[in-house]
Design a protein around this motif. Sequence first.
Motif, PDB file in Angstrom:
ATOM      1  N   PRO A  90      30.333  41.297  38.618  1.00 12.54           N
ATOM      2  CA  PRO A  90      31.059  42.030  37.214  1.00 12.54           C
ATOM      3  C   PRO A  90      30.050  42.377  36.098  1.00 12.54           C
ATOM      4  N   MET A  91      29.102  41.727  36.055  1.00 13.87           N
ATOM      5  CA  MET A  91      27.818  42.203  35.104  1.00 13.87           C
ATOM      6  C   MET A  91      27.775  43.693  35.410  1.00 13.87           C
ATOM      7  N   GLN A  92      27.357  44.178  36.674  1.00 16.80           N
ATOM      8  CA  GLN A  92      26.878  45.233  37.071  1.00 16.80           C
ATOM      9  C   GLN A  92      28.052  46.606  37.042  1.00 16.80           C
ATOM     10  N   ARG A  93      29.299  45.900  36.732  1.00 15.37           N
ATOM     11  CA  ARG A  93      30.357  47.171  36.329  1.00 15.37           C
ATOM     12  C   ARG A  93      30.888  46.784  35.080  1.00 15.37           C
ATOM     13  N   ASP A  94      30.034  46.395  34.142  1.00 13.45           N
ATOM     14  CA  ASP A  94      30.028  46.035  32.854  1.00 13.45           C
ATOM     15  C   ASP A  94      31.764  45.179  32.576  1.00 13.45           C
ATOM     16  N   GLN A  95      32.006  44.468  33.364  1.00 11.71           N
ATOM     17  CA  GLN A  95      33.213  43.495  33.232  1.00 11.71           C
ATOM     18  C   GLN A  95      32.694  42.169  33.111  1.00 11.71           C
ATOM     19  N   SER A  96      31.720  41.743  32.444  1.00 10.18           N
ATOM     20  CA  SER A  96      31.365  40.447  32.309  1.00 10.18           C
ATOM     21  C   SER A  96      32.286  39.888  31.230  1.00 10.18           C
ATOM     22  N   ASP A  97      32.812  40.689  30.303  1.00  8.38           N
ATOM     23  CA  ASP A  97      34.049  39.836  29.542  1.00  8.38           C
ATOM     24  C   ASP A  97      35.177  39.601  29.965  1.00  8.38           C
ATOM     25  N   MET A  98      35.214  40.220  31.424  1.00 10.94           N
ATOM     26  CA  MET A  98      36.380  39.738  32.049  1.00 10.94           C
ATOM     27  C   MET A  98      36.096  38.637  33.189  1.00 10.94           C
ATOM     28  N   ILE A  99      35.060  37.879  32.958  1.00 11.79           N
ATOM     29  CA  ILE A  99      34.891  36.911  33.828  1.00 11.79           C
ATOM     30  C   ILE A  99      36.070  35.776  34.306  1.00 11.79           C
ATOM     31  N   LEU A 100      36.639  35.454  33.356  1.00 11.69           N
ATOM     32  CA  LEU A 100      37.531  34.415  33.275  1.00 11.69           C
ATOM     33  C   LEU A 100      38.774  35.080  34.345  1.00 11.69           C
ATOM     34  N   PRO A 101      39.689  35.902  34.006  1.00 10.74           N
ATOM     35  CA  PRO A 101      40.344  36.476  35.010  1.00 10.74           C
ATOM     36  C   PRO A 101      39.751  36.897  36.564  1.00 10.74           C
ATOM     37  N   ILE A 102      38.695  37.334  36.353  1.00 11.21           N
ATOM     38  CA  ILE A 102      38.383  37.768  37.701  1.00 11.21           C
ATOM     39  C   ILE A 102      37.796  36.544  38.558  1.00 11.21           C
ATOM     40  N   VAL A 103      37.306  35.279  38.006  1.00  8.90           N
ATOM     41  CA  VAL A 103      37.132  34.096  38.762  1.00  8.90           C
ATOM     42  C   VAL A 103      38.469  33.643  39.125  1.00  8.90           C
ATOM     43  N   LEU A 104      39.361  33.700  38.504  1.00  8.69           N
ATOM     44  CA  LEU A 104      40.661  33.096  38.792  1.00  8.69           C
ATOM     45  C   LEU A 104      41.301  33.818  39.867  1.00  8.69           C
ATOM     46  N   GLN A 105      41.275  35.376  39.809  1.00  8.70           N
ATOM     47  CA  GLN A 105      41.938  36.149  40.718  1.00  8.70           C
ATOM     48  C   GLN A 105      41.264  36.246  41.969  1.00  8.70           C
ATOM     49  N   HIS A 106      39.918  36.036  42.148  1.00 10.50           N
ATOM     50  CA  HIS A 106      39.244  36.309  43.304  1.00 10.50           C
ATOM     51  C   HIS A 106      38.671  35.197  43.982  1.00 10.50           C
TER      52      HIS A 106
END
Length: 595
Positions: free
Chosen positions: A317-333
């Motif tokens: 996520p960090m390299q996609r500039d999505q570090s601010d979305m880490i919470l929903p990303i962790v729950l989703q994947h």
Amino acid sequence: MNIHVEGLVAIVIFYLLILIVGIWAAWKNKNSGVVEGVDRSETIMVGGRDIGLFVGGFTMTGDISFWLLCTGFYGTAENVYLPGYGLAWAQAPFGYALSLVLGGLFFAKPMRSRGYVTMLDPFQQLYGKRMGGLLFIPALMGEMFWSAAILSALGATLSVIIDIDINMSVIISALIAIFYTLVGGLYSVAYTDVVQLFCIFLGLWVSVPFALSNPAVSDIGVTAVKQLHANQTAWLGKIESLDKWMWADNFCLLMLGGIPWQVYFQRVLSASSATYAQVLSFLAAFGCIIMAIPSILIGAIGASTDWNQTSYGPIPPMQRDQSDMILPIVLQHLCPAYISFFGLGAVSAAVMSSADSSILSASSMFARNIYQLAFRQSASDREIVWVMRITIFVFGALATAMALLTGTVYGLWYLSSDLVYVIIFPQLICVLFIRATNTYGSVAGYIFGLILRVGGGEPYLKLPPFIYYPGWTIEEKVHHVTKEVEYLVLQRFPFKTASMLASFLSNVAFSYLFKYLFESGTLSAKYDFLDAVVAKHSAEIMDKTTLVNKNIIGLNEMAPVKPRLSVTLAATFTRKETLTEEEDSSPESPSHENE
């Protein structure tokens, strides 16, 4: 668009739960305050002042917990996840917990015991309606931009869960929150906050064990101190010597800047007693730490994951500039689908429920402190209620529009929250504890704080500084997706706290300066154009029946004002049982009238 039916069902269930609870709370308390003779408008603002420990503790903890969850989007989890930051920079849980402790120790009791209805009441008592209007601006900006920020966060979360259109999700969520806030006021907000707290607690805690047990996740105990994956550092983090003052500046901002918010004082002033108001703050401080734990764990999980083994893909996520979305990303994947939908659905419902508090806070301050006390002191209670209802809808619509149309809504919120810390916090200290301050000092403090803070710039808004504080550097920021390079000015000097202190000191210094100049005769009384020191009967003196509830505050007739004394509303509205020793000995107190 690929809509996940299970996720949509989960969202609908949680939204209906919040809506039903909000409507039920409004119906249950529709006659509250009527029998006791309390104005309906005040009941909407502070819930009839009968919020007990159970509901009060949950509603204050729920709002603060979501501040933790969303400070900087899903801020606590994001800071723990980000390389170079880690837990050492996840300051929000500890900063806000201390903020609640300090609020309970020093601010909750005097505010509640004096019977104020909004946070701005003491400012208008001491500094007058003009200054109250100026202080309303940063307070309103903070509440509005926060509502817009969390609605924007909600849209992004739903896009992760069910691929639903972001605009539609934001509009529907805002409409639900506005509707039950319109019909129930603080009662609906408080009871939905209870549901919100359970949503966050259950949704995140249920998800954490499943995420931890995912094969792609390494032992978080090992990754806390050791780097196992490329581009990822130990998630405990560390504070470099060059950054220690910046770290301290941010921590002071959270600890002290978390106090002067109407959202907090709305709960304090709704408590059934001053002691309860203090206890609510202490309970919320404890709940604040407890509720931050799952967000910290999720950030640690994100930092311990080999994303190549997940459905997210090999690029973290960090390299996609999505570090601010880490919470929903962790729950989703990293969680099973049904757990993911449950967790994200619960968080989404909590986001929607949290937006109502800021909308109600903004409308309460406008209806009471701007419309009623500044312009329409003779307004009826029914008129004030309708003004509140209209402004709830207007402010809700504005927050929704900003969430949909403004790409820099988080930057706006960061700047406005800084202004609350720099401008309102020192003024709150002065108005409660340094009663010799006056409007001249308040204006000076406002101007100094505003210039010094805005002069430091705001990287999130790409606002360049015009004051370069000691230790400033140029920081290079690379956007991994677009490969765009930005050069930002990084202020390592604790200029936010320095601005706050300058605002406080200038308030005190200029107050005493003008007090001396007028009382010594150096300046003629005719130059007291703000009616802050020697004027006898100022237009700033509002109708004494409009500022405080007559059943709570004992009111005296206006005593003749001696030329050497400052005329303030605080001297006119006096609650006998909460008089301080200093107030008891004042020349205007009844004990001196017969001397």
